[in-house]
Design a protein around this motif. Structure first.
Motif, PDB file in Angstrom:
ATOM      1  N   THR A 132      13.311  -0.511  -1.249  1.00 34.78           N
ATOM      2  CA  THR A 132      12.494  -1.162  -0.300  1.00 34.78           C
ATOM      3  C   THR A 132      12.037  -2.684  -0.472  1.00 34.78           C
ATOM      4  OG1 THR A 132      11.857   0.951   0.800  1.00 34.78           O
ATOM      5  CG2 THR A 132      10.813  -0.780   1.464  1.00 34.78           C
ATOM      6  N   VAL A 133      12.328  -3.450   0.159  1.00 37.18           N
ATOM      7  CA  VAL A 133      11.844  -4.794  -0.255  1.00 37.18           C
ATOM      8  C   VAL A 133      10.819  -5.367   0.996  1.00 37.18           C
ATOM      9  CG1 VAL A 133      12.557  -7.294  -0.775  1.00 37.18           C
ATOM     10  CG2 VAL A 133      13.998  -5.167  -1.255  1.00 37.18           C
ATOM     11  N   ILE A 134       9.539  -5.597   0.384  1.00 35.60           N
ATOM     12  CA  ILE A 134       8.767  -6.322   1.323  1.00 35.60           C
ATOM     13  C   ILE A 134       8.846  -7.846   1.114  1.00 35.60           C
ATOM     14  CG2 ILE A 134       6.205  -6.718   1.951  1.00 35.60           C
ATOM     15  CD1 ILE A 134       5.385  -4.171   0.637  1.00 35.60           C
ATOM     16  N   VAL A 135       9.166  -8.361   2.525  1.00 33.16           N
ATOM     17  CA  VAL A 135       9.669  -9.925   2.617  1.00 33.16           C
ATOM     18  C   VAL A 135       8.402 -10.748   3.173  1.00 33.16           C
ATOM     19  CG1 VAL A 135      11.491 -11.582   3.385  1.00 33.16           C
ATOM     20  CG2 VAL A 135      11.955  -9.059   2.762  1.00 33.16           C
ATOM     21  N   GLY A 136       7.816 -10.114   4.314  1.00 32.65           N
ATOM     22  CA  GLY A 136       6.964 -11.009   4.785  1.00 32.65           C
ATOM     23  C   GLY A 136       5.525 -10.873   4.496  1.00 32.65           C
ATOM     24  N   LEU A 137       4.838 -11.857   4.539  1.00 35.24           N
ATOM     25  CA  LEU A 137       3.378 -11.855   4.012  1.00 35.24           C
ATOM     26  C   LEU A 137       2.270 -11.273   4.730  1.00 35.24           C
ATOM     27  CD1 LEU A 137       3.223 -15.597   2.632  1.00 35.24           C
ATOM     28  CD2 LEU A 137       3.278 -13.595   1.328  1.00 35.24           C
ATOM     29  N   PRO A 138       1.310 -10.391   4.253  1.00 35.83           N
ATOM     30  CA  PRO A 138       0.427  -9.619   5.063  1.00 35.83           C
ATOM     31  C   PRO A 138      -0.690 -10.826   5.320  1.00 35.83           C
ATOM     32  CG  PRO A 138       0.357  -9.154   2.745  1.00 35.83           C
ATOM     33  CD  PRO A 138       1.476  -9.904   2.908  1.00 35.83           C
ATOM     34  N   ALA A 139      -1.524 -10.376   6.138  1.00 38.45           N
ATOM     35  CA  ALA A 139      -2.789 -11.103   6.455  1.00 38.45           C
ATOM     36  C   ALA A 139      -3.639 -10.788   5.156  1.00 38.45           C
ATOM     37  CB  ALA A 139      -3.543 -10.575   7.595  1.00 38.45           C
ATOM     38  N   GLN A 140      -4.536 -11.881   4.869  1.00 42.25           N
ATOM     39  CA  GLN A 140      -5.307 -11.584   3.566  1.00 42.25           C
ATOM     40  C   GLN A 140      -6.330 -10.654   3.590  1.00 42.25           C
ATOM     41  OE1 GLN A 140      -7.076 -15.616   2.890  1.00 42.25           O
ATOM     42  NE2 GLN A 140      -8.533 -14.549   1.423  1.00 42.25           N
ATOM     43  N   GLY A 141      -6.415  -9.794   2.466  1.00 38.04           N
ATOM     44  CA  GLY A 141      -7.427  -8.546   2.673  1.00 38.04           C
ATOM     45  C   GLY A 141      -6.671  -7.167   2.993  1.00 38.04           C
ATOM     46  N   LEU A 142      -5.343  -7.305   3.341  1.00 38.57           N
ATOM     47  CA  LEU A 142      -4.905  -5.993   3.885  1.00 38.57           C
ATOM     48  C   LEU A 142      -4.307  -5.082   2.529  1.00 38.57           C
ATOM     49  CD1 LEU A 142      -2.803  -6.914   7.177  1.00 38.57           C
ATOM     50  CD2 LEU A 142      -5.072  -5.918   6.997  1.00 38.57           C
ATOM     51  N   ARG A 143      -4.293  -3.985   2.659  1.00 41.46           N
ATOM     52  CA  ARG A 143      -3.881  -3.037   1.395  1.00 41.46           C
ATOM     53  C   ARG A 143      -2.534  -1.959   2.167  1.00 41.46           C
ATOM     54  NH1 ARG A 143      -5.800  -6.643  -0.574  1.00 41.46           N
ATOM     55  NH2 ARG A 143      -7.465  -6.834  -2.130  1.00 41.46           N
ATOM     56  N   LEU A 144      -1.769  -1.670   1.219  1.00 45.47           N
ATOM     57  CA  LEU A 144      -0.618  -0.605   1.521  1.00 45.47           C
ATOM     58  C   LEU A 144      -1.185   0.805   1.108  1.00 45.47           C
ATOM     59  CD1 LEU A 144       2.117  -0.353   2.731  1.00 45.47           C
ATOM     60  CD2 LEU A 144       2.993  -1.063   0.410  1.00 45.47           C
ATOM     61  N   ASP A 145      -1.234   1.793   2.014  1.00 42.87           N
ATOM     62  CA  ASP A 145      -1.601   2.976   1.561  1.00 42.87           C
ATOM     63  C   ASP A 145      -0.194   3.764   1.248  1.00 42.87           C
ATOM     64  OD1 ASP A 145      -2.733   5.319   1.211  1.00 42.87           O
ATOM     65  OD2 ASP A 145      -3.056   5.794   3.178  1.00 42.87           O
ATOM     66  N   LEU A 146       0.033   4.133   0.053  1.00 39.92           N
ATOM     67  CA  LEU A 146       1.346   4.815  -0.563  1.00 39.92           C
ATOM     68  C   LEU A 146       1.188   6.103  -0.547  1.00 39.92           C
ATOM     69  CD1 LEU A 146       2.638   1.807  -2.924  1.00 39.92           C
ATOM     70  CD2 LEU A 146       3.649   2.869  -0.601  1.00 39.92           C
ATOM     71  N   ASP A 147       2.158   7.055  -0.277  1.00 35.40           N
ATOM     72  CA  ASP A 147       2.324   8.474  -0.915  1.00 35.40           C
ATOM     73  C   ASP A 147       2.882   8.218  -2.338  1.00 35.40           C
ATOM     74  OD1 ASP A 147       2.836  10.965  -1.572  1.00 35.40           O
ATOM     75  OD2 ASP A 147       3.486  11.422   0.378  1.00 35.40           O
ATOM     76  N   PRO A 148       2.489   8.515  -3.363  1.00 35.82           N
ATOM     77  CA  PRO A 148       3.097   8.289  -4.622  1.00 35.82           C
ATOM     78  C   PRO A 148       4.564   9.081  -4.390  1.00 35.82           C
ATOM     79  CG  PRO A 148       1.180   9.434  -5.123  1.00 35.82           C
ATOM     80  CD  PRO A 148       1.157   8.960  -3.520  1.00 35.82           C
ATOM     81  N   PHE A 149       4.445  10.107  -3.997  1.00 35.83           N
ATOM     82  CA  PHE A 149       5.649  11.181  -3.956  1.00 35.83           C
ATOM     83  C   PHE A 149       6.939  10.385  -3.354  1.00 35.83           C
ATOM     84  CE2 PHE A 149       2.489  14.495  -4.756  1.00 35.83           C
ATOM     85  CZ  PHE A 149       3.325  15.326  -5.699  1.00 35.83           C
ATOM     86  N   GLU A 150       6.649   9.440  -2.359  1.00 34.47           N
ATOM     87  CA  GLU A 150       7.828   8.366  -2.136  1.00 34.47           C
ATOM     88  C   GLU A 150       8.585   7.772  -3.361  1.00 34.47           C
ATOM     89  OE1 GLU A 150       9.080   7.633   1.467  1.00 34.47           O
ATOM     90  OE2 GLU A 150       8.049   9.886   1.275  1.00 34.47           O
ATOM     91  N   LEU A 151       7.740   7.384  -4.302  1.00 30.02           N
ATOM     92  CA  LEU A 151       8.358   6.624  -5.421  1.00 30.02           C
ATOM     93  C   LEU A 151       8.661   7.736  -6.581  1.00 30.02           C
ATOM     94  CD1 LEU A 151       5.557   3.987  -5.632  1.00 30.02           C
ATOM     95  CD2 LEU A 151       7.671   3.997  -4.103  1.00 30.02           C
ATOM     96  N   ILE A 152       7.676   8.845  -6.547  1.00 27.38           N
ATOM     97  CA  ILE A 152       8.253   9.791  -7.767  1.00 27.38           C
ATOM     98  C   ILE A 152       9.391  10.768  -7.373  1.00 27.38           C
ATOM     99  CG2 ILE A 152       6.978  11.357  -9.293  1.00 27.38           C
ATOM    100  CD1 ILE A 152       4.394   9.937  -9.019  1.00 27.38           C
ATOM    101  N   ARG A 153       8.911  11.848  -6.661  1.00 20.78           N
ATOM    102  CA  ARG A 153       9.742  12.678  -6.014  1.00 20.78           C
ATOM    103  C   ARG A 153      11.309  12.319  -5.256  1.00 20.78           C
ATOM    104  NH1 ARG A 153       7.291  16.473  -2.017  1.00 20.78           N
ATOM    105  NH2 ARG A 153       7.907  15.000  -0.495  1.00 20.78           N
ATOM    106  N   LYS A 154      11.080  11.161  -4.780  1.00 20.49           N
ATOM    107  CA  LYS A 154      12.050  10.678  -4.140  1.00 20.49           C
ATOM    108  C   LYS A 154      12.759   9.342  -4.433  1.00 20.49           C
ATOM    109  CE  LYS A 154      10.545  12.138   0.403  1.00 20.49           C
ATOM    110  NZ  LYS A 154      10.254  11.834   1.799  1.00 20.49           N
ATOM    111  N   GLU A 155      12.228   9.039  -5.808  1.00 19.24           N
ATOM    112  CA  GLU A 155      12.710   7.975  -6.752  1.00 19.24           C
ATOM    113  C   GLU A 155      13.257   6.647  -5.918  1.00 19.24           C
ATOM    114  OE1 GLU A 155      15.849   9.737  -9.086  1.00 19.24           O
ATOM    115  OE2 GLU A 155      14.478  10.404 -10.332  1.00 19.24           O
ATOM    116  N   LYS A 156      12.259   6.354  -4.743  1.00 20.43           N
ATOM    117  CA  LYS A 156      12.656   4.973  -4.324  1.00 20.43           C
ATOM    118  C   LYS A 156      11.944   4.002  -4.914  1.00 20.43           C
ATOM    119  CE  LYS A 156      12.395   7.449   0.514  1.00 20.43           C
ATOM    120  NZ  LYS A 156      11.415   7.038   1.800  1.00 20.43           N
TER     121      LYS A 156
END
Length: 364
Positions: free
Chosen positions: A278-302
Motif C-alpha cells: 500500500t502506497v500513500i500518495v496524497g498529502l494529509p492535512a497538517q496534524g492528522l495521524r493514521l491509526d494502524l492495526d499492527p496485525f495488518e503489517l505483521i500477521r498479514k505481512e502487508k
C-alpha cells in the motif's frame, strides 16, 4: 523587477492579484515567464487552512514557461528555452539528495513550512513586506526567479498546459506506480481518489501493465475520467467493498491512496491483499495521524509506505515521462480541466475546490 502575482492572505479571503517586487536573478538563477500553472492539492490545503504557513504567499508549484533571462553562471538553459518547474532541486549534500531523492532534501523540507526557498530567503516583497513562496516555488505569477536546477528543459514540442502537469501531478502519480511501488505486469491495483494525481496513478498502473485497476471516488465525472485513463472497474465509496469482494476477493496486489486522509489510507490498506503493498500518495492535512492495526503489517505481512514526488529525481523522471508522452502511452490532454487567466485565479481555485474532474490551470 516587478511582476503580477496571486497573493493568498487568509482562509476565506479571495486571492489578490497584485504587482509585487521580485529580486533580480543571482548568477545561478533564471527568470521564467510562466505560461501555465496547475492548481495542486497542496495549494488547496493552504487555502482551506489545513496547512499553517506564513502569509501573504504566492501559491503554485506545478508550472511551465519560457526562460527570459539567465544569470552569468547558468549553463543548463538559455533565454527562449521552454521549461518545466521542479519544486525539488537537489542540494547535492544532504542524505536524501545524495541518494537521488531530492524531494526528501532536508533544507528543502525545512524551507517549505516556512514559505521560503531552501536558502531561507523569498526574494519577493509587496509594499515593503515579505511575500512567501508556496512549496519553495510560488509560480502563480507572470514571472518567477528560480535556480537553474528548478527549470528543467522540455525536449520537443508540448503545449504549455500539458507541460505544466509534468511539474507535479504526473511525476507524483505515475512515479508512485513505477518507482515507489514498482507495479509488475498483470498485477491488480486499487486506487482511492481520482483527482489530478489519482488520474495519473491510474495511468501509471496501465503503463505498468496491471490487469485489474479498481478506482474509487465520490465524483462521477472523475470516475468516468478514470475509465478513460485505464481503470477496468470504478466505484463510489459506498460500493467499493462489494466491488472488491466480487472482482478481487483476496484484495489487490497494490493499493494507492491518492487522497492522503487517514480514512482513505486505511481503506487502501484494507483492500490490499496479504503480502501486498500500500502506497500513500496524497498529502494529509497538517496534524492528522493514521491509526494502524499492527496485525495488518505483521500477521498479514502487508507493506505500507509513502511516496513523495514519485520517489525519483525529477531530472531523471521528467525525461522518462516525456518519452512516454511521445510514445503515446501517457495521455496529458484528456486530464486537463478549465483554464483561467491570472486575474481570475480565485475562480480557478474555487473550481478546483468544487471537485472539477480535470486539472484546473491558470494561464498568466
Amino acid at each position: 523587477m516587478k511582476t503580477r502575482a496571486a497573493l493568498f492572505h487568509a482562509v476565506g479571503e479571495p486571492l489578490e492579484v497584485a504587482e509585487i517586487e521580485l529580486e533580480e536573478p543571482r548568477p545561478d538563477e533564471v527568470v521564467v515567464r510562466m505560461a501555465a500553472v496547475g492548481i495542486c492539492g497542496t495549494d488547496l490545503h493552504q487555502v482551506r487552512g489545513e496547512f499553517r504557513r506564513p502569509t501573504p504567499m504566492v501559491l503554485g508549484h506545478e508550472g511551465a514557461g519560457v526562460v527570459e533571462e539567465v544569470g552569468e553562471a547558468v549553463t543548463m538553459v538559455r533565454p527562449g528555452d521552454e521549461v518545466v518547474l521542479s519544486w525539488a532541486p537537489s542540494c547535492g549534500e544532504c542524505a536524501g539528495c545524495r541518494r537521488g531523492r531530492p524531494a526528501t532534501c532536508r533544507p528543502l523540507n525545512a524551507a517549505i513550512p516556512n514559505g521560503t526557498l531552501p536558502d531561507g530567503t523569498t526574494r519577493m516583497s509587496y509594499r515593503g513586506e515579505t511575500v512567501y513562496r508556496g512549496t519553495a516555488t510560488g509560480c502563480l505569477a507572470d514571472r518567477v526567479v528560480v535556480t537553474e536546477k528548478v527549470a528543467l528543459p522540455l525536449v520537443g514540442a508540448l503545449p504549455f498546459d500539458q507541460a505544466a502537469l509534468l511539474g507535479c501531478a504526473v511525476l507524483t502519480g505515475v512515479g508512485a506506480v513505477l518507482y515507489a511501488a514498482k507495479v509488475v505486469p498483470d498485477a491488480s491495483v486499487v486506487v482511492i481518489g481520482a483527482g489530478g494525481v489519482g488520474q495519473f496513478v491510474v495511468q501509471g498502473a496501465r503503463i505498468a501493465g496491471a490487469s485489474t485497476i479498481v478506482v474509487c471516488d465520490p465524483v462521477d465525472a472523475r470516475l468516468e475520467a478514470a475509465r478513460g485513463a485505464g481503470a477496468t472497474h470504478v466505484a463510489a465509496p459506498d460500493d467499493l467493498r462489494d466491488l472488491i469482494r466480487s472482482e478481487l476477493p483476496d484484495g489487490a496486489d497494490y493499493g494507492f491512496d491518492a487522497v492522503g486522509d487517514p480514512a482513505t489510507s486505511a481503506t487502501a490498506l484494507r483492500f490490499t491483499r496479504d503480502g501486498g503493498t500500500t502506497v500513500i500518495v496524497g498529502l494529509p492535512a497538517q496534524g492528522l495521524r493514521l491509526d494502524l492495526d499492527p496485525f495488518e503489517l505483521i500477521r498479514k505481512e502487508k507493506l505500507l509506505t509513502g511516496t513523495l514526488y514519485g520517489s525519483q529525481d525529477p531530472a531523471i523522471s521528467l525525461p522518462a515521462m516525456l518519452d512516454l508522452v511521445r510514445a503515446g502511452r501517457l495521455d496529458l490532454a484528456s486530464t486537463l480541466g478549465p483554464s483561467f487567466p491570472l486575474e481570475r485565479v480565485d475562480e480557478a481555485v474555487q473550481a478546483s475546490l468544487a471537485g472539477e474532474a480535470g486539472r484546473v490551470l491558470v494561464v498568466p
